[in-house]
Design an enzyme around this catalytic site. Structure first.
Site, short mmCIF file in Angstrom:
data_model
loop_
_atom_site.label_atom_id
_atom_site.label_comp_id
_atom_site.label_asym_id
_atom_site.label_seq_id
_atom_site.Cartn_x
_atom_site.Cartn_y
_atom_site.Cartn_z
N CYS A 80 -1.86 5.14 -4.86
CA CYS A 80 -2.54 3.64 -4.72
C CYS A 80 -3.69 3.69 -6.19
CB CYS A 80 -3.44 3.77 -3.44
SG CYS A 80 -3.96 2.06 -3.30
N HIS A 125 0.83 -1.18 0.10
CA HIS A 125 0.03 0.05 0.06
C HIS A 125 0.97 1.25 0.05
CE1 HIS A 125 -3.64 -2.11 0.78
NE2 HIS A 125 -2.95 -3.13 1.59
#
Length: 110
Positions: free
Chosen positions: A34, A22
């Site tokens: 992201c 992430h």
């Protein structure tokens, strides 16, 4: 940090890519790094499958996308597949240049 590993064969063709992690650039739902990486990597799978009728074996779950590129016999289709994959890599590098603390691209010869 998101790590994208691009695996290439001895002919430098992309045979697999793995997206893991992430970015943590911003809170969930507002993380543009992201979102950008996800759009490019998942969109490339969708483009190859929709435009070239090639089914890509892929595993996807929280923070992971693992895509294998099958051996494609027709040279024209194989070349088009590689063009779409290389385009994805170019776009990912553009994101990496602006957000190097959040995205790492690794090239690996297999």
């Amino acid at each position: 940090m998101i790590t994208v590993t691009i695996e290439r064969d001895h002919e430098k063709k992309i045979v697999r890519y793995l997206v893991d992690g992430h970015a943590e650039f911003a809170e969930a739902g507002k993380d543009i790094v992201c979102a950008g990486v996800s759009t490019l990597t998942i969109g490339t799978v969708n483009a190859i499958e929709s435009l070239l009728n090639i089914e890509l074996p892929a595993e996807m779950h929280n923070g992971l996308l693992d895509v294998e590129i099958p051996k494609i016999e027709k040279r024209e289709i194989s070349d088009q597949t590689q063009l779409l994959l290389e385009s994805m890599v170019v776009m990912l590098k553009s994101i990496q240049e602006s957000y190097e603390d959040y995205l790492k691209i690794i090239n690996k010869l297999v």
